[in-house]
Motif scaffolding. Structure first.
Motif, short mmCIF file in Angstrom:
data_model
loop_
_atom_site.label_atom_id
_atom_site.label_comp_id
_atom_site.label_asym_id
_atom_site.label_seq_id
_atom_site.Cartn_x
_atom_site.Cartn_y
_atom_site.Cartn_z
N ILE A 73 0.78 -1.17 0.03
CA ILE A 73 -0.13 0.08 0.12
C ILE A 73 1.03 1.23 -0.05
CG2 ILE A 73 -1.72 1.31 1.27
CD1 ILE A 73 -2.52 -1.58 2.47
N ASP A 74 0.82 2.02 -1.09
CA ASP A 74 1.80 3.17 -1.29
C ASP A 74 0.99 4.34 -0.84
OD1 ASP A 74 3.50 5.08 -2.00
OD2 ASP A 74 3.82 4.03 -4.01
N ALA A 75 1.60 4.84 0.46
CA ALA A 75 0.99 6.00 1.06
C ALA A 75 1.19 7.31 0.65
CB ALA A 75 1.30 5.97 2.67
N HIS A 76 2.08 7.36 -0.48
CA HIS A 76 2.48 8.83 -1.02
C HIS A 76 3.11 8.64 -2.49
CE1 HIS A 76 2.99 13.02 -1.71
NE2 HIS A 76 4.31 12.70 -1.79
N VAL A 77 2.45 8.84 -3.59
CA VAL A 77 2.96 8.54 -4.65
C VAL A 77 2.43 9.74 -5.75
CG1 VAL A 77 1.56 6.63 -5.35
CG2 VAL A 77 3.56 6.81 -6.61
N PHE A 311 6.59 9.77 20.29
CA PHE A 311 5.62 10.55 20.31
C PHE A 311 4.36 9.63 19.97
CE2 PHE A 311 8.56 14.13 20.55
CZ PHE A 311 7.93 14.94 21.62
N GLY A 312 4.63 8.48 19.49
CA GLY A 312 3.46 7.65 19.04
C GLY A 312 2.93 8.12 17.75
N VAL A 313 3.58 8.91 16.71
CA VAL A 313 2.91 9.23 15.55
C VAL A 313 2.67 8.09 14.53
CG1 VAL A 313 3.46 10.78 13.49
CG2 VAL A 313 4.30 11.26 15.76
N LYS A 314 1.55 7.97 13.78
CA LYS A 314 1.16 7.06 13.05
C LYS A 314 1.75 7.19 11.69
CE LYS A 314 -3.02 7.88 11.67
NZ LYS A 314 -4.54 7.90 11.57
N LEU A 315 2.41 5.96 11.26
CA LEU A 315 3.29 6.16 9.87
C LEU A 315 2.94 5.10 9.08
CD1 LEU A 315 6.85 6.02 12.05
CD2 LEU A 315 5.48 7.82 11.09
N GLY A 316 3.19 5.48 7.67
CA GLY A 316 2.86 4.54 6.59
C GLY A 316 4.27 4.70 5.69
N LEU A 317 4.41 4.07 4.42
CA LEU A 317 5.59 3.84 3.57
C LEU A 317 4.85 4.50 2.25
CD1 LEU A 317 8.40 3.41 3.82
CD2 LEU A 317 7.84 1.03 2.90
N LEU A 355 5.05 -1.20 7.93
CA LEU A 355 5.16 0.14 7.27
C LEU A 355 4.44 -0.04 5.97
CD1 LEU A 355 8.15 1.81 8.43
CD2 LEU A 355 5.73 2.36 9.34
N ALA A 356 4.73 -0.84 4.75
CA ALA A 356 4.30 -1.05 3.48
C ALA A 356 2.97 -1.70 3.55
CB ALA A 356 5.34 -1.77 2.85
N THR A 357 2.32 -2.18 4.48
CA THR A 357 1.35 -2.72 4.45
C THR A 357 0.22 -2.15 5.31
OG1 THR A 357 1.98 -4.70 5.76
CG2 THR A 357 2.10 -5.30 3.55
N LEU A 358 0.02 -2.86 6.54
CA LEU A 358 -0.99 -2.52 7.48
C LEU A 358 -0.85 -1.00 8.05
CD1 LEU A 358 -3.61 -3.04 9.29
CD2 LEU A 358 -1.99 -4.02 10.93
N GLY A 359 0.64 -0.48 7.95
CA GLY A 359 0.84 0.67 8.71
C GLY A 359 0.18 1.57 7.52
N LEU A 364 -4.17 5.50 5.82
CA LEU A 364 -5.03 5.99 4.76
C LEU A 364 -6.49 5.57 5.31
CD1 LEU A 364 -3.47 4.88 1.61
CD2 LEU A 364 -3.03 6.77 3.06
N GLY A 365 -6.91 4.90 6.46
CA GLY A 365 -7.93 4.86 6.94
C GLY A 365 -8.88 3.84 6.11
N ILE A 366 -8.01 2.80 5.60
CA ILE A 366 -8.67 1.56 5.02
C ILE A 366 -8.24 0.18 5.58
CG2 ILE A 366 -9.06 2.87 2.71
CD1 ILE A 366 -6.28 1.58 1.99
N ALA A 367 -7.86 0.15 6.84
CA ALA A 367 -7.31 -0.80 7.68
C ALA A 367 -8.55 -2.01 7.65
CB ALA A 367 -6.73 -0.67 8.83
N ASP A 368 -9.57 -1.69 7.64
CA ASP A 368 -10.87 -2.51 7.58
C ASP A 368 -10.75 -3.23 6.33
OD1 ASP A 368 -11.60 -0.14 6.31
OD2 ASP A 368 -13.66 -0.49 6.93
N LYS A 369 -10.42 -2.76 5.22
CA LYS A 369 -10.52 -3.37 3.99
C LYS A 369 -9.16 -4.09 3.54
CE LYS A 369 -14.23 -1.06 3.13
NZ LYS A 369 -15.79 -1.81 3.34
N VAL A 370 -7.92 -3.54 3.80
CA VAL A 370 -6.95 -4.22 2.98
C VAL A 370 -5.78 -3.99 4.09
CG1 VAL A 370 -7.31 -3.77 0.96
CG2 VAL A 370 -6.18 -2.06 2.11
N GLY A 371 -4.62 -4.82 4.06
CA GLY A 371 -3.60 -4.57 4.80
C GLY A 371 -2.76 -5.74 5.58
N ALA A 372 -3.85 -6.56 5.98
CA ALA A 372 -3.51 -7.84 7.01
C ALA A 372 -4.05 -8.98 6.45
CB ALA A 372 -3.83 -7.42 8.32
#
Length: 432
Positions: A73-77, A311-317, A355-359, A364-372
């Motif tokens: 899951i590409d979080a910025h491209v 600081f517990g910042v939410k991260l993706g890749l 970071l490349a999947t569930l993170g 992106l607010g789609i973890a109920d749909k994809v990522g795991a």
């Protein structure tokens, strides 16, 4: 679609390993010999083959060679920047002026947008990416082109028209036209396929105060919409933002003053942030798409994982193509390890995969749909070949799981992707 089953070696993460004990083991879900059962593109069962085989004995089963992980899951491209990859010689602001803005002006032609969208999505699938948050251009039809192509391929893509009323001639909209274009696109594409909309001001310097304020109003009016922009990528950019907004506490505060910092906000980069910004990101639920490839290519610096984790910042890749030099989030995960180590932080291969999947899905607010690849999620997954190259084969032969995964991340790239599945159907297969 009838029931289908896939047998193979499955690996995914259930949460961020940083939150799962000292070694993160509680976050790892792994079946050396597993079974994944799919119906109408949705996972209906997953577990050890020995536990599930009797229950699904009559279901046609496909054997998957290699290591199977959730679709990346590409979080910025940036899809319009695909043909500007490997553009030489500049840091961020000059790179935009010299290479990127001219390339994006070509998107005034719809046929150009259509051609790039097709090539871009093919490249994504070839690299195992099945979902993405994508920058388009200021042109409304740049989003139409991407969404039409993604809809046909059944991919999960979030995008939106770029807002930049203080951009260069040829890429400049207005507050009114930016709002009208965003509204029209949202009406046109809402609820279609696996598509989502992101309000997309390019960055603080290319929008007027009036446009940023209108963006905040739009975001408040549309609770299903994400906010997607850039933050603290480059020291020269940060200095320019500080000069333009002298009353703001920091770069993030600029966006905050216009109502653009919240749980649906995705900020790319964030590599030059004060502690105050990180605390505010955590408090608001906003997060960062980490882009190690482009940060290195443009000489911007290395993301501070240690600070973000404190600081517990939410991260993706994110790949951040075209400043990013690869579409491969597998390889980008390896670069994230190197970026972390440059600041004396250690990123485990399992956290890099997270970071490349569930993170990214959570960001992106789609973890109920994809990522795991959990029951109820969409069956997007990638088959990785640990013997894709002679060197990989030597490095991974008889190696334990963590070592194989790390070797794939550091030595692998698109060649290590044997197949990419979207909603349980093979969307790309390596032929050689």
């Amino acid at each position: 679609m009838a029931l289908r089953a896939f047998r193979g070696e499955f690996l995914s993460l259930t949460c961020d390993p940083r939150d799962a004990g000292p070694d993160g083991e509680r976050a790892i879900r792994y079946e050396a010999d597993g079974l994944l059962v799919v119906e109408d593109g949705i996972v209906v069962a997953r577990g050890h083959h020995a536990d599930l085989s009797g229950r699904f004995a009559q279901v046609p089963t496909e054997r998957l060679p290699g290591l199977v992980v959730p679709g990346f899951i590409d979080a910025h491209v940036h899809y319009p920047q695909m043909d500007s990859m490997a553009a030489h010689g500049e840091q961020l602001l000059d790179w935009l002026e010299r290479h990127i803005f001219p390339a994006e002006m070509a998107f005034a032609e719809r046929a150009h947008a259509d051609a790039l969208a097709q090539a871009f999505l093919t490249e994504m699938l070839r690299n195992g990416t099945t979902s993405a948050l994508v920058f388009a251009t200021v042109h409304e039809h740049s989003v139409d082109a991407l969404f039409e192509a993604a809809l046909a391929r059944r991919m999960r893509v979030i995008s939106g028209k770029v807002l930049m009323d203080e951009g260069p001639e040829g890429l400049r909209d207005s507050v009114a036209s930016g709002r009208a274009g965003s509204e029209a696109l949202l009406r046109r594409w809402r609820g279609r396929g696996r598509l989502g909309y992101a309000l997309t001001p390019r960055f603080a310097l290319t929008s007027s105060d009036a446009q940023l304020a209108d963006a905040g109003a739009f975001l408040a009016e549309h609770p299903e919409v994400l906010l997607h922009t850039h933050l603290a990528e480059n020291v020269h950019e940060c200095a320019a933002v500080a000069s333009r907004f002298p009353d703001a506490a920091d770069y993030l505060d600029v966006y905050d003053r216009f109502g653009l910092v919240g749980p649906r906000s995705v900020f790319a980069h964030g590599i030059h942030l004060p502690d105050r910004s990180c605390a505010r990101l955590h408090e608001s639920g906003a997060g960062i798409a980490v882009c190690p490839s482009s940060n290195l290519f443009l000489g911007s610096g290395h993301f501070d994982f240690g600070q973000a984790d404190r600081f517990g910042v939410k991260l993706g890749l994110g790949s951040d193509v075209g400043a990013g030099t690869t579409f491969s989030l597998l390889h980008t995960a390896g670069l994230a390890y190197q970026a972390a180590l440059a600041r004396e932080d250690r990123l485990s291969p399992f956290r890099a995969l997270y970071l490349a999947t569930l993170g990214s899905a959570q960001l992106l607010g789609i973890a109920d749909k994809v990522g795991a690849l959990e029951v109820g999620q969409e069956a997007d997954f990638v088959v990785l070949d640990p013997a894709a190259t002679p060197l990989l084969a030597r490095r991974t032969q008889d190696a334990p799981l963590a070592q194989r995964l790390f070797a794939l991340q550091v030595l692998g790239d698109d060649r290590a992707v044997a197949r990419t599945y979207v909603l349980g159907g093979c969307a790309w297969e390596r032929t050689a």
